[in-house]
Design a protein around this motif. Structure first.
Motif, PDB file in Angstrom:
ATOM      1  N   PHE A  84      16.173 116.071  91.963  1.00 32.18           N
ATOM      2  CA  PHE A  84      16.846 117.070  91.140  1.00 32.18           C
ATOM      3  C   PHE A  84      17.054 118.367  91.921  1.00 32.18           C
ATOM      4  O   PHE A  84      16.232 118.734  92.759  1.00 32.18           O
ATOM      5  CB  PHE A  84      16.009 117.394  89.894  1.00 32.18           C
ATOM      6  N   ASP A  85      18.133 119.057  91.604  1.00 30.62           N
ATOM      7  CA  ASP A  85      18.351 120.441  92.014  1.00 30.62           C
ATOM      8  C   ASP A  85      18.455 121.260  90.737  1.00 30.62           C
ATOM      9  O   ASP A  85      19.470 121.228  90.045  1.00 30.62           O
ATOM     10  CB  ASP A  85      19.634 120.561  92.841  1.00 30.62           C
ATOM     11  N   PHE A  86      17.370 121.978  90.424  1.00 29.89           N
ATOM     12  CA  PHE A  86      17.373 122.764  89.188  1.00 29.89           C
ATOM     13  C   PHE A  86      17.402 124.263  89.469  1.00 29.89           C
ATOM     14  O   PHE A  86      17.094 125.079  88.601  1.00 29.89           O
ATOM     15  CB  PHE A  86      16.167 122.410  88.308  1.00 29.89           C
ATOM     16  N   SER A  87      17.794 124.631  90.695  1.00 26.28           N
ATOM     17  CA  SER A  87      17.812 126.051  91.067  1.00 26.28           C
ATOM     18  C   SER A  87      18.840 126.840  90.259  1.00 26.28           C
ATOM     19  O   SER A  87      18.705 128.064  90.106  1.00 26.28           O
ATOM     20  CB  SER A  87      18.093 126.196  92.559  1.00 26.28           C
ATOM     21  N   THR A  88      19.866 126.166  89.726  1.00 29.79           N
ATOM     22  CA  THR A  88      20.875 126.884  88.939  1.00 29.79           C
ATOM     23  C   THR A  88      20.287 127.433  87.641  1.00 29.79           C
ATOM     24  O   THR A  88      20.833 128.386  87.067  1.00 29.79           O
ATOM     25  CB  THR A  88      22.059 125.965  88.615  1.00 29.79           C
ATOM     26  N   ASN A  89      19.177 126.866  87.179  1.00 30.72           N
ATOM     27  CA  ASN A  89      18.532 127.423  85.989  1.00 30.72           C
ATOM     28  C   ASN A  89      18.041 128.843  86.250  1.00 30.72           C
ATOM     29  O   ASN A  89      17.990 129.678  85.340  1.00 30.72           O
ATOM     30  CB  ASN A  89      17.368 126.533  85.544  1.00 30.72           C
ATOM     31  N   THR A 121      10.587 131.687  89.709  1.00 33.08           N
ATOM     32  CA  THR A 121       9.728 130.752  90.431  1.00 33.08           C
ATOM     33  C   THR A 121       9.376 129.616  89.488  1.00 33.08           C
ATOM     34  O   THR A 121       9.188 129.835  88.286  1.00 33.08           O
ATOM     35  CB  THR A 121       8.450 131.446  90.921  1.00 33.08           C
ATOM     36  N   TYR A 122       9.276 128.401  90.028  1.00 29.44           N
ATOM     37  CA  TYR A 122       9.065 127.211  89.204  1.00 29.44           C
ATOM     38  C   TYR A 122       7.682 126.621  89.473  1.00 29.44           C
ATOM     39  O   TYR A 122       7.184 126.637  90.606  1.00 29.44           O
ATOM     40  CB  TYR A 122      10.138 126.163  89.503  1.00 29.44           C
ATOM     41  N   GLU A 130       7.993 124.452  95.895  1.00 30.96           N
ATOM     42  CA  GLU A 130       8.633 125.010  97.086  1.00 30.96           C
ATOM     43  C   GLU A 130      10.082 124.568  97.260  1.00 30.96           C
ATOM     44  O   GLU A 130      10.846 125.201  97.978  1.00 30.96           O
ATOM     45  CB  GLU A 130       7.838 124.614  98.343  1.00 30.96           C
ATOM     46  N   ASN A 131      10.466 123.454  96.609  1.00 30.82           N
ATOM     47  CA  ASN A 131      11.786 122.885  96.877  1.00 30.82           C
ATOM     48  C   ASN A 131      12.565 122.587  95.591  1.00 30.82           C
ATOM     49  O   ASN A 131      12.834 121.424  95.282  1.00 30.82           O
ATOM     50  CB  ASN A 131      11.636 121.591  97.687  1.00 30.82           C
ATOM     51  N   PRO A 132      12.927 123.622  94.823  1.00 30.29           N
ATOM     52  CA  PRO A 132      13.668 123.367  93.583  1.00 30.29           C
ATOM     53  C   PRO A 132      15.051 122.767  93.807  1.00 30.29           C
ATOM     54  O   PRO A 132      15.639 122.228  92.871  1.00 30.29           O
ATOM     55  CB  PRO A 132      13.761 124.757  92.944  1.00 30.29           C
ATOM     56  N   GLU A 133      15.573 122.836  95.032  1.00 30.93           N
ATOM     57  CA  GLU A 133      16.869 122.226  95.319  1.00 30.93           C
ATOM     58  C   GLU A 133      16.749 120.743  95.636  1.00 30.93           C
ATOM     59  O   GLU A 133      17.758 120.042  95.693  1.00 30.93           O
ATOM     60  CB  GLU A 133      17.540 122.923  96.515  1.00 30.93           C
ATOM     61  N   ASN A 134      15.532 120.263  95.836  1.00 31.75           N
ATOM     62  CA  ASN A 134      15.355 118.859  96.240  1.00 31.75           C
ATOM     63  C   ASN A 134      13.991 118.378  95.745  1.00 31.75           C
ATOM     64  O   ASN A 134      13.075 118.139  96.524  1.00 31.75           O
ATOM     65  CB  ASN A 134      15.460 118.753  97.768  1.00 31.75           C
ATOM     66  N   TYR A 135      13.885 118.215  94.440  1.00 26.56           N
ATOM     67  CA  TYR A 135      12.601 117.938  93.802  1.00 26.56           C
ATOM     68  C   TYR A 135      12.634 116.532  93.197  1.00 26.56           C
ATOM     69  O   TYR A 135      13.500 116.209  92.386  1.00 26.56           O
ATOM     70  CB  TYR A 135      12.337 118.983  92.725  1.00 26.56           C
TER      71      TYR A 135
END
Length: 690
Positions: free
Chosen positions: A368-373, A389-390, A405-410
């Motif tokens: 998942f990439d959830f950085s847009t949240n 921060t997640y 550390e990796n919300p773009e590639n989780y």
């Protein structure tokens, strides 16, 4: 083994006094005086039990008092501890300090605390003290001859400031800032090209020359040793330095006079830069209570706060730089400082959305990439102050620990709840959860890995254009097509159907949204070129009139080509054998069958018999493909060698000679011709049948 060479030229000897240099006194102070009157110079700590060690048995004193003597050396005065003769530190830097000996030992405490063996030439001073307040710090600078040549890559002359509490627990205070590494030539260095890289270069000061105030080849920046302590507890501190691996070339540590400060630690600065600002409406309590203090004086931005006078405890509610003086006596005042920034509490602009990913391979796991949240939550708030921060648990989110550390590639298996924290680091925050769900999906698409766009020999596109077809239904999916990468600038306007007709080469992506579950994923294909050959020709491999007529079809271009002759199937071989005499057609196409090119050609041969009976069939004997022969001359003979007829065109022989019909028999012919600029001749025979 290093070889130290001391070179002092006549020029430098004659001009020695022209340049400013420090002075070193290695005999005018006792260790107690160096500690009490030079290093500490304060009544805020009771010191005792002074001891020292250096190379006195080898007639070398590595302990001394130094004075900057109005030079630009960072410290006006202080203590020097050297692995050689202390007074050799006096500048300028015109040679190599090398006064240690193999018989001068290292120090076991230094070996233990720095985990460094093979030490020589140890020098230390040691004393006990009882602090009145809760922190100590002092300034130091490391200098060494190991910075010359490539020694900094290998030789770790090392020192430590070993603080030991009343329980016997020891800590080294002489460490590279931000690390746990001891300060030495191998941990702070400019590096040598091709031999060792620079390390912690921000803390390296400079390499010294003939105009510098000390005689060591290189030195660090001024660094700070610091530690929290417990007021009233007894401590021992040992300031020790030693050579590593051999006793050659010296190193030294300079301690700034009066910098051994027993201050009060009010805690870490509360700033945005530190990631822990306070929020407006929050109260920051400070407690400077220490036994024996006669008075407390508080300052904000340099001005005394009169209403706080005498109070050990205060509460901060505004931005500012705060300081407290703890007055034990007229000659003992300790202080401590704290900077506080108050920010507006963060506010969630838009709640994060749950995200569903389609599991196409059935393994139950997706990335998942959830950085847009985070962008949704931030809105227009200043990203220099606030951030999202997640965390994988609410407890971690509340405590600001173990961030993802990796919300773009989780990677997620099944369903997972993520907790998003909007804050300025560890300050006040808003925490909100959202879900990541892996949704199984029975998916099958007819989109091929690649398609072909056809071009003619001049590079013009040929119809039909390739249709990129997913084979999926509009009732189940939404479609958005992109070129090269999935980004708004690469979106193909109005391309929202299950297929797309491509008119350009490149990579195409289609973003699919499953209407039932809402999950999104993409599939991709590539449009590749195929072009007609730029050169297409038929070459005869065999000689004329051979038993096996062979040709090769040649095609040159950017594509892979297939070949055929007459009604044969297309294949990869361009060689065709055993062709009959007469007319043929050569064909070439690309591997994708974009288009077919053809070319007629003749196979030259002669008939093995003819029947000149006037029925209109096979009445004339002639060379098949005569026009293909260059400068052909044909002569016909009977079996006795008598010349019967000659011709040099395609008219052939009708079976007569001198107006007489020749009888059925075998006849001979000879053909003279030119091939590849070479005169050739061919003889054979044929039958006349009546």
């Amino acid at each position: 083994m290093k070889i130290g060479v001391l070179i002092i030229g006549i020029f430098f000897m004659g001009n020695y006094a022209l340049f400013g240099q420090i002075t070193v006194d290695d005999s005018g102070y006792t260790v107690e005086q160096l500690v009490r009157d030079v290093l500490i110079n304060s009544n805020c700590a009771a010191t005792s039990s002074y001891s020292s060690f250096t190379g006195t048995e080898q007639n070398v004193n590595g302990i001394g008092y130094f004075n900057a003597n109005a030079t630009d050396f960072p410290y006006k005065e202080g203590i020097i501890l050297s692995t050689g003769r202390a007074r050799d530190a006096q500048g300028p830097n015109t040679g190599i300090n090398d006064s240690g000996t193999e018989s001068w030992p290292g120090d076991q405490d230094l070996i233990t605390v720095t985990n460094t063996g093979n030490l020589f030439n140890a020098t230390y001073i040691q004393f006990d003290f009882v602090p009145l307040t809760n922190s100590i710090n002092f300034n130091f600078l490391f200098a060494s001859e190991e910075y010359q040549e490539n020694y900094q890559c290998t030789y770790s002359d090392v020192f430590a400031f070993i603080l030991t509490d009343s329980q016997g627990v020891s800590t080294n205070l002489a460490i590279v800032p931000g690390t746990e590494e001891p300060v030495r030539a191998t941990t702070i260095r400019p590096g040598i090209q091709g031999q060792c890289d620079a390390r912690n270069i921000d803390f390296f000061g400079k390499l010294n020359g003939a105009n510098d105030p000390i005689s060591f080849y290189g030195q660090t920046e001024s660094l700070k040793a610091e530690s929290l302590v417990t007021p009233g507890e007894s401590y021992t501190i040992k300031l020790v330095i030693s050579d590593n691996q051999d006793s050659q070339v010296d190193s030294a540590v300079f301690l700034e006079a009066g910098s051994f400060s027993l201050g009060y630690d009010l805690g870490e600065d509360r700033t945005v830069a530190n990631g822990n600002p306070a929020c407006i409406g929050e109260n920051i309590p400070l407690d400077a209570t220490v036994e024996g203090v006669q008075d407390y004086r508080w300052y904000k931005d340099g001005s005394e706060v009169a209403q706080w006078a005498g109070n050990p405890q205060v509460t901060l509610t505004e931005n500012g730089q705060y300081r407290v003086d703890l007055i034990f006596s007229a000659s003992c005042i300790s202080d401590g400082g704290l900077t506080v920034e108050f920010i507006v509490p963060p506010k969630i602009n838009g709640n994060p959305v749950d995200i569903t990913a389609c599991d196409l391979d059935g393994d139950g796991s997706e990335t998942f990439d959830f950085s847009t949240n985070g962008t949704r939550m931030m809105g227009t708030q200043d990203s220099a102050v606030y951030g999202v921060t997640y965390f994988a648990s609410e407890v971690d989110a509340q405590n600001f620990t173990n961030p993802i550390e990796n919300p773009e590639n989780y990677e997620v298996q099944g369903t997972e709840t993520i907790y998003a924290r909007l804050s300025s680091g560890q300050s006040c925050s808003e925490i909100v959860p959202f879900q990541l769900k892996v949704q199984g999906l029975d998916f099958e698409s007819s989109l091929k890995a690649s398609y072909i766009l056809c071009f003619d020999g001049e590079g013009e596109k040929l119809e039909p254009l390739p249709v990129l077809d997913t084979g999926l239904s509009l009732s189940k999916y939404m479609f958005t097509w992109y070129t090269e990468t999935i980004s708004e600038e690469n979106r193909i306007t109005d391309a929202t159907g299950p297929s797309f007709t491509a008119s350009a080469l490149g990579t195409y992506h289609v973003l699919l949204q499953n209407l039932e579950f809402g999950c999104e994923f993409s599939i991709a294909t590539e449009v590749l070129p195929s072009q007609q050959p730029e050169v297409f020709e038929v070459d005869f491999v065999s000689d004329l009139f051979s038993d096996s007529n062979t040709v090769e079809i040649k095609a040159q271009g950017e594509s892979t080509y297939l070949f055929a002759v007459d009604d044969s199937d297309f294949g990869t071989s361009n060689r065709f054998e055993d062709l009959s005499a007469g007319e043929h057609v050569a064909y070439v196409t690309d591997s994708e069958n974009c288009s077919v090119l053809s070319e007629d050609f003749l196979v030259v041969d002669f008939p093995r018999f003819f029947t000149p009976n006037g029925d209109g069939n096979n009445d004339i004997w002639q060379i098949v493909g005569f026009p293909e022969i260059e400068k052909a001359e044909i002569a016909i003979f009977d079996q006795y060698g008598t010349l019967l007829y000659q011709f040099n065109n395609g008219s052939g022989w009708d079976g007569t000679a001198n107006d007489h019909r020749m009888p059925a028999s075998d006849y001979w012919f000879r053909i003279a011709y030119v091939k590849d600029n070479v005169q050739k001749e061919f003889k054979s025979h044929f039958s006349l049948k009546r």
